[in-house]
Scaffold this active site. Structure first.
Site, short mmCIF file in Angstrom:
data_model
loop_
_atom_site.label_atom_id
_atom_site.label_comp_id
_atom_site.label_asym_id
_atom_site.label_seq_id
_atom_site.Cartn_x
_atom_site.Cartn_y
_atom_site.Cartn_z
N LYS A 1 -10.83 -4.48 -2.59
CA LYS A 1 -10.50 -5.06 -1.29
C LYS A 1 -11.76 -5.30 -0.45
O LYS A 1 -11.82 -6.29 0.29
CB LYS A 1 -9.51 -4.14 -0.55
N LYS B 1 -4.53 -13.95 -10.71
CA LYS B 1 -3.34 -13.17 -10.39
C LYS B 1 -2.75 -13.65 -9.08
O LYS B 1 -3.46 -13.86 -8.10
CB LYS B 1 -3.69 -11.68 -10.29
N LYS C 1 -1.20 -12.76 -2.17
CA LYS C 1 -1.32 -13.36 -0.83
C LYS C 1 -2.79 -13.46 -0.42
O LYS C 1 -3.19 -14.41 0.26
CB LYS C 1 -0.54 -12.52 0.17
#
Length: 335
Positions: free
Chosen positions: A120, A199, A202
């Site tokens: 992330k 993949k 969002k």
């Protein structure tokens, strides 16, 4: 005299979904579909992880709207509140207290090794404390209900391992067998390709929303990235994102027929995309109509979540009292 049979308890299954945006095909085939199927096999608890969404979403209006959308989506897709307990994470405050307690038996190295946190950060997300300690809150979600089985995608497997580690550490530190060591369950389709072949996520902006329809859905599907093969060229179905998505919906015969057309040549990707579009529209048609009906009855949706939270808290309160007793805090009634 016949020995009494041991008492067997149903497997307690738990999973959650973040209200960080519109749910998409990756959510459905990677999680929601198996959640719906599992409600007939065990004692299921499914929650909307609105606390977790705070690590990436700070807009309260958007969070409220997204939370309601997730509830509508699950109910429309077949979640039965008479079979599964469905609730908002924030309606079970015991989770946060347990997360703090777990943080006191969790060493920094365990969290520093979390691959999801590093991924992330690589995507540009702010390295806030909530994002770093995400696995601890997730462990509390799972263990506050003393769950046994957690359906997850491959990217969450390490978090289940951290959960098991925290459960074991707590049990050993306080010499109590309060928490089971939960297992994870992977769905066969845990990695769904997005419109760019990566993949579906969002955060990548490559999703196909479950309940998109009309021109927005058509625009998204027709925009799927393909190679530069000409119409007359043979094509490889095994490396094509359109074919991979089509295969999620198609029967084995339909899949085989489309694969043959790919290999034979003479068919453009536009035709394949239209076939995929038809599959998506037909597959979700019934759920789409049910969702529209639920939108017109907001009181029902809220009641489902309220009743679900009450059931979840009944279990959570018992767990927390055991934890408080083990850690040396005075037992007190939970309001």
């Amino acid at each position: 005299m016949t020995a009494p049979k041991p008492v067997t308890r149903p497997t307690r299954i738990l999973s959650g979904v973040q209200p960080s945006g519109k749910l998409h095909l990756g959510n459905y085939f990677g999680a929601i579909r198996q959640h719906i199927a599992l409600q007939n096999t065990g004692e299921c608890f499914y929650f909307i992880a609105d606390y977790h969404s705070m690590t990436t979403l700070q807009d309260p209006t958007a969070r409220l709207a997204n939370t309601r959308d997730v509830a509508l989506d699950y109910l429309a897709l077949g979640l039965d509140p008479n079979k599964a307990t469905f609730y908002r994470q924030s309606d079970v405050p015991e989770v946060c207290e347990l997360a703090w307690i777990f943080s006191t038996v969790c060493n920094m190295g365990l969290l520093e090794r979390a691959v999801s946190y590093k991924d992330k950060l690589d995507k540009g997300l702010e390295p806030n404390v909530g994002l770093f300690s995400y696995p601890v809150l997730m462990a509390a979600d799972i263990l506050i209900l003393r769950s046994h089985l957690v359906p997850v995608g491959k990217d969450q497997v390490q978090h289940i391992e951290i959960t098991r580690d925290l459960a074991d550490r707590f049990n050993r530190v306080y010499n109590r067998e309060i928490f089971p060591l939960p297992e994870y369950r992977l769905d066969a389709e845990s990695r769904i390709p997005g419109t760019d072949g990566e993949k579906m996520s969002k955060s990548y902006g490559n999703t196909i929303e479950i309940f998109a329809e009309g021109k927005p859905l058509s625009k998204t599907v027709m925009g799927i990235v393909t190679d530069s093969a000409k119409l007359e060229d043979p094509k490889n179905p095994e490396t094509c994102t359109v074919f991979a998505l089509y295969s999620l919906f198609a029967t084995p015969l339909e899949r085989e027929q489309l694969a043959d057309r790919y290999r034979a040549g003479g068919m453009g990707y536009g035709e394949a995309k239209k076939a995929l579009l038809g599959q998506i529209e037909a597959y979700f048609e019934e759920a789409r109509e049910k969702r529209k009906s639920l939108v017109r009855d907001p009181g029902y949706v809220e009641e489902v979540l309220r009743v679900g939270a009450k059931k979840a808290r009944e279990v959570a309160k018992v767990t927390l009292e055991l934890v408080r007793e083990a850690t040396g805090f005075i037992a007190r009634p939970v309001v």
